[in-house]
Motif scaffolding. Structure first.
Motif, mmCIF file in Angstrom:
data_model
loop_
_atom_site.group_PDB
_atom_site.id
_atom_site.type_symbol
_atom_site.label_atom_id
_atom_site.label_comp_id
_atom_site.label_asym_id
_atom_site.label_seq_id
_atom_site.Cartn_x
_atom_site.Cartn_y
_atom_site.Cartn_z
ATOM 1 N N GLY A 1 63.182 -14.692 -2.234
ATOM 2 C CA GLY A 1 63.605 -15.009 -0.878
ATOM 3 C C GLY A 1 64.452 -13.945 -0.213
ATOM 4 O O GLY A 1 64.930 -14.160 0.910
ATOM 5 N N HIS A 2 64.617 -12.774 -0.830
ATOM 6 C CA HIS A 2 65.554 -11.764 -0.328
ATOM 7 C C HIS A 2 64.924 -10.744 0.611
ATOM 8 O O HIS A 2 65.634 -10.143 1.422
ATOM 9 C CB HIS A 2 66.187 -11.012 -1.514
ATOM 10 C CG HIS A 2 67.185 -11.835 -2.261
ATOM 11 N ND1 HIS A 2 67.745 -11.434 -3.460
ATOM 12 C CD2 HIS A 2 67.727 -13.040 -1.987
ATOM 13 C CE1 HIS A 2 68.590 -12.356 -3.888
ATOM 14 N NE2 HIS A 2 68.585 -13.346 -3.008
ATOM 15 N N ARG A 3 63.608 -10.514 0.524
ATOM 16 C CA ARG A 3 63.009 -9.403 1.253
ATOM 17 C C ARG A 3 61.774 -9.862 2.042
ATOM 18 O O ARG A 3 60.989 -10.671 1.549
ATOM 19 C CB ARG A 3 62.616 -8.281 0.277
ATOM 20 C CG ARG A 3 63.805 -7.664 -0.446
ATOM 21 C CD ARG A 3 63.386 -6.671 -1.516
ATOM 22 N NE ARG A 3 62.540 -7.271 -2.545
ATOM 23 C CZ ARG A 3 63.018 -8.029 -3.543
ATOM 24 N NH1 ARG A 3 64.314 -8.290 -3.620
ATOM 25 N NH2 ARG A 3 62.197 -8.543 -4.454
ATOM 26 N N LEU A 4 61.628 -9.278 3.241
ATOM 27 C CA LEU A 4 60.464 -9.533 4.079
ATOM 28 C C LEU A 4 59.672 -8.238 4.221
ATOM 29 O O LEU A 4 60.223 -7.201 4.605
ATOM 30 C CB LEU A 4 60.883 -10.027 5.465
ATOM 31 C CG LEU A 4 59.764 -10.136 6.507
ATOM 32 C CD1 LEU A 4 58.886 -11.345 6.214
ATOM 33 C CD2 LEU A 4 60.340 -10.229 7.918
ATOM 34 N N TYR A 5 58.373 -8.283 3.915
ATOM 35 C CA TYR A 5 57.481 -7.138 4.047
ATOM 36 C C TYR A 5 56.378 -7.468 5.062
ATOM 37 O O TYR A 5 55.990 -8.622 5.223
ATOM 38 C CB TYR A 5 56.811 -6.817 2.710
ATOM 39 C CG TYR A 5 57.754 -6.449 1.595
ATOM 40 C CD1 TYR A 5 58.108 -5.119 1.358
ATOM 41 C CD2 TYR A 5 58.278 -7.430 0.752
ATOM 42 C CE1 TYR A 5 58.962 -4.777 0.313
ATOM 43 C CE2 TYR A 5 59.134 -7.098 -0.290
ATOM 44 C CZ TYR A 5 59.476 -5.775 -0.508
ATOM 45 O OH TYR A 5 60.336 -5.447 -1.535
ATOM 46 N N THR A 6 55.855 -6.435 5.702
ATOM 47 C CA THR A 6 54.626 -6.575 6.484
ATOM 48 C C THR A 6 53.619 -5.554 5.966
ATOM 49 O O THR A 6 53.993 -4.460 5.542
ATOM 50 C CB THR A 6 54.874 -6.340 7.989
ATOM 51 O OG1 THR A 6 55.406 -5.033 8.190
ATOM 52 C CG2 THR A 6 55.822 -7.387 8.557
ATOM 53 N N ALA A 7 52.349 -5.934 5.999
ATOM 54 C CA ALA A 7 51.315 -5.050 5.467
ATOM 55 C C ALA A 7 49.976 -5.393 6.090
ATOM 56 O O ALA A 7 49.768 -6.490 6.619
ATOM 57 C CB ALA A 7 51.236 -5.192 3.942
ATOM 58 N N SER A 8 49.062 -4.440 5.999
ATOM 59 C CA SER A 8 47.710 -4.627 6.511
ATOM 60 C C SER A 8 46.904 -5.503 5.559
ATOM 61 O O SER A 8 47.101 -5.475 4.336
ATOM 62 C CB SER A 8 47.027 -3.268 6.665
ATOM 63 O OG SER A 8 45.647 -3.415 6.924
ATOM 64 N N LEU A 9 45.974 -6.261 6.123
ATOM 65 C CA LEU A 9 45.034 -7.027 5.302
ATOM 66 C C LEU A 9 43.723 -6.274 5.117
ATOM 67 O O LEU A 9 42.754 -6.824 4.594
ATOM 68 C CB LEU A 9 44.760 -8.385 5.953
ATOM 69 C CG LEU A 9 45.925 -9.372 5.964
ATOM 70 C CD1 LEU A 9 45.515 -10.664 6.648
ATOM 71 C CD2 LEU A 9 46.421 -9.654 4.563
ATOM 72 N N VAL A 10 43.715 -5.023 5.561
ATOM 73 C CA VAL A 10 42.520 -4.195 5.426
ATOM 74 C C VAL A 10 42.660 -3.221 4.257
ATOM 75 O O VAL A 10 41.722 -2.979 3.508
ATOM 76 C CB VAL A 10 42.252 -3.416 6.732
ATOM 77 C CG1 VAL A 10 41.040 -2.505 6.584
ATOM 78 C CG2 VAL A 10 42.052 -4.396 7.884
ATOM 79 N N GLY A 11 43.855 -2.661 4.070
ATOM 80 C CA GLY A 11 44.089 -1.704 2.987
ATOM 81 C C GLY A 11 45.484 -1.138 3.090
ATOM 82 O O GLY A 11 46.353 -1.682 3.777
ATOM 83 N N GLY A 12 45.712 -0.025 2.418
ATOM 84 C CA GLY A 12 47.019 0.616 2.474
ATOM 85 C C GLY A 12 47.934 0.141 1.355
ATOM 86 O O GLY A 12 47.546 -0.618 0.461
ATOM 87 N N SER A 13 49.174 0.586 1.418
ATOM 88 C CA SER A 13 50.150 0.251 0.384
ATOM 89 C C SER A 13 51.331 -0.478 1.012
ATOM 90 O O SER A 13 51.509 -0.501 2.231
ATOM 91 C CB SER A 13 50.637 1.527 -0.323
ATOM 92 O OG SER A 13 51.230 2.409 0.619
ATOM 93 N N LEU A 14 52.155 -1.065 0.166
ATOM 94 C CA LEU A 14 53.307 -1.829 0.608
ATOM 95 C C LEU A 14 54.492 -0.890 0.823
ATOM 96 O O LEU A 14 54.924 -0.196 -0.093
ATOM 97 C CB LEU A 14 53.665 -2.893 -0.433
ATOM 98 C CG LEU A 14 54.691 -3.938 -0.013
ATOM 99 C CD1 LEU A 14 54.115 -4.816 1.098
ATOM 100 C CD2 LEU A 14 55.081 -4.798 -1.212
ATOM 101 N N GLY A 15 55.010 -0.855 2.039
ATOM 102 C CA GLY A 15 56.175 -0.034 2.333
ATOM 103 C C GLY A 15 57.461 -0.780 2.010
ATOM 104 O O GLY A 15 57.470 -1.811 1.332
#
Length: 612
Positions: A393-407
């Motif tokens: 519950g500590h971190r919020l990420y956004t990412a593509s559902l097409v590809g790429g990596s998690l920033g």
């Protein structure tokens, strides 16, 4: 003075055309003591689509008959309450405005004779009491307002054809009736207005429409009344964040007494005032407002709208096939997939219209891989991106559902436990992201422009408690919040207001959060389930857990009963009402297709969601 006919049944003032008989009285109403409620809809076949007509007072009606007859006439299908007015004196009838308001009582008005004889002026007074549930105001807006109700009705004797007769000379404003009669007589309709430029969807495409729920009498020309209400403008609560393409002062032309579509389902709407002086683009937007509004009116059948000037010349024509290119309630978008977090703490999806045998599969991109164990996820409305909260519950990420990596994370919480960290996020129709930080020392509602960048803290006015869950409507104008105070968690609907010039840090506020499920003591989960409807999980005081639909204005219309489900922790609905419900329960991840029973999708998993 002795009470007249104490305990004898009275003739009721209503008739059902389906039976062609007069209804027998439903209550005994003596002049003294406590008297039974007036509730016409308790009669047989009360929910069927029969018309109910009032009966005028008899020549020798007692004072008590006049009170009862008037109250029952208020529950009839008399268009202008003409018969109800026959129970009033001429002066009282001239002053009485039934359109002022409709007071809804839980069990109908109870009546008590305040005296057993005449008062010093020769009149009689009766008290009307009950538990008020809500009030429908002059704008037809439903406003929950639970409190004790106490008003009086005063009668005096007037000259009649054959002597003196009792008539009501003082009475409450508007009308008063029981909740069951209200549900029988009134129909919920969504009017539609355009989201203010700062609130609508960014980029191209049709402009965003916002639902504004009202109630109209369902058998008294609801089409014309709905059109009039649309022209009058949005309700006061919604007005600051929407606008109408109909100019203020636009009305139906004087000769347009009642509107009805022709045999080709085209509705001609003649306008007076400034409504007849607009360009073609403005006119088609006006027509789009009308078309989407009338599609919510089940009985209208309107497929095309023609707007005319007062003299009869055409302004514009718009059909349903083109309306979606002009404007759109964002809730009409059909999602491609349903989503949840599986037992490997990754995001998986299922085809939106697939049967129960469709196997969930991991999404593309970093959320479909075990890069970061997830607690909850929200998928953008275009299903291109997702936002995920880490398992702690500590971190919020956004990412593509097409590809790429998690920033790196977009946001961090200092909450000590997962349930004190970040809530499940929510995307609005603009592509912006909302999330609540449930840290006990620093609770906040946060907004991220397009899901990235510096989080903006949202000011929330008039909120007494801590936000536990957030769901933004597709229009980006309304936001649903679960708010916890002590042992009670309530559902609140707030209005989203934005300010700040181009290139400036926006100021965002949630204003006038109002209770949307006042009948529930505890709401544990919720989701938008249509333009103005939500599905909620909770319980009433002393009751067991249940699932029901509620309107965002706080009304709970009778509808399809949801099959029981044990231990529901999370619920998800598409704002496209044809899609099945999803839930996280003791049976795992389950879904409820239309007309079927709950079906298990997976024994393990959490966080079922639709896009949004």
């Amino acid at each position: 003075m002795r009470a007249e006919g104490n305990g004898r049944p009275l003739r009721a003032g209503l008739a059902l055309t389906a039976c062609a008989v007069l209804l027998a009285g439903c209550a005994s109403m003596p002049d003294g003591g406590n008297l039974k409620k007036v509730d016409a809809s308790q009669r047989p076949d009360s929910q069927s689509q029969v018309r109910v007509y009032a009966i005028p007072p008899s020549e020798n009606a007692r004072a008590v008959d006049i009170v009862q007859g008037f109250l029952e006439a208020l529950t009839s299908d008399d268009p202008d309450f003409t018969i109800a007015r026959k129970y009033l004196t001429k002066d009282a009838s001239a002053a009485w405005d039934p359109e002022h308001s409709t007071t809804v009582l839980a069990d109908g008005p109870n009546t008590v004779a305040d005296n057993l004889g005449n008062d010093s002026g020769g009149g009689r007074t009766y008290s009307l009491t009950g538990r008020q549930v809500a009030m429908v105001n002059k704008q037809h807006a439903y406003v929950p307002d639970e409190k004790s109700y106490a008003q009086t009705v005063h009668l005096s004797q007037q000259s009649g054809q054959n002597g003196r007769v009792w008539r009501i000379d003082r009475l409450p404003k508007g009308i008063v009736l029981g909740e069951s009669d209200f549900e029988r007589n009134y129909e919920a309709v969504n009017k539609y207005y355009f989201a203010e430029p700062g609130a609508g969807t960014r980029g191209g495409g049709p402009k965003a429409l916002v639902a504004d729920p009202i109630y109209v009498r369902q058998r008294i020309d609801p089409l014309t009344e709905t059109v009039k209400s649309l022209l009058d403008g949005p309700t006061h609560w919604l007005e600051p964040v929407v606008n109408s393409r109909f100019d203020t002062g636009t009305r139906l032309a004087p000769d347009a007494k009642s509107l009805a579509p022709d045999d080709k389902n085209k509705l001609v709407v003649p306008l007076s005032g400034r409504g007849g002086r607009v360009d073609q683009e403005r006119c088609t937007e006006m027509a789009a407002q009308l078309l989407f509004t009338l599609q919510d009116l089940a009985s209208s059948g309107v497929e095309q709208v023609e707007l005319q000037r007062e003299g009869g010349s055409q302004l514009c024509v718009l059909g349903k096939d083109r309306a979606g290119t002009v404007a759109s309630p964002r809730s009409t978008n059909r999602p491609s997939y349903q989503y949840f977090v599986d037992d490997k703490r990754r995001l998986v999806r299922m085809p939106g219209n697939a049967g129960s045998n469709a196997r969930p599969e991991p999404v593309s991109g970093p959320f479909g891989q075990p890069e970061e164990a997830l607690q909850s996820v929200a998928v953008s409305r275009n299903e291109v991106r997702a936002a995920g909260v880490s398992a702690d519950g500590h971190r919020l990420y956004t990412a593509s559902l097409v590809g790429g990596s998690l920033g790196g994370p977009e946001l961090r919480s200092r909450g000590k436990t997962p349930d004190q960290g970040l809530s499940t996020p929510s995307w609005d129709g603009r592509g912006d992201l909302w999330v609540a930080d449930r840290d006990r020392k620093r609770p906040r509602l946060l907004w991220l422009d397009q899901g990235t960048g510096e989080p903006v803290q949202v000011r929330v006015s008039g909120l007494d408690g801590r936000i536990e869950a957030v769901r933004v409507a597709a229009d980006g104008v309304r936001i649903a919040l679960l708010v916890k105070k002590g042992d009670k968690t309530s559902l609140r609907i707030g209005r989203v207001e934005r300010s700040g010039g181009k290139g400036e840090q926006p100021e965002i506020s949630v204003v006038e959060p109002r209770e949307a499920a006042p009948q529930m003591e505890e709401v544990t989960a919720m989701s938008w389930a249509g333009p103005s409807r939500l599905v909620v999980v909770g319980r009433e005081s002393g009751g067991v857990q249940q699932m029901r639909y509620v309107q965002c204005d706080g009304s709970a219309r009778a509808g399809a009963t949801l099959p029981g489900l044990t231990g529901v922790k999370e619920i998800a609905a598409s704002e496209d009402e044809t899609q099945p419900l999803l839930a996280h329960s003791d049976d795992g991840i389950v879904r409820l297709p239309s007309g079927a029973q709950w079906q298990t999708v997976g024994k393990d998993g959490t966080g079922p969601v639709y896009p949004g």
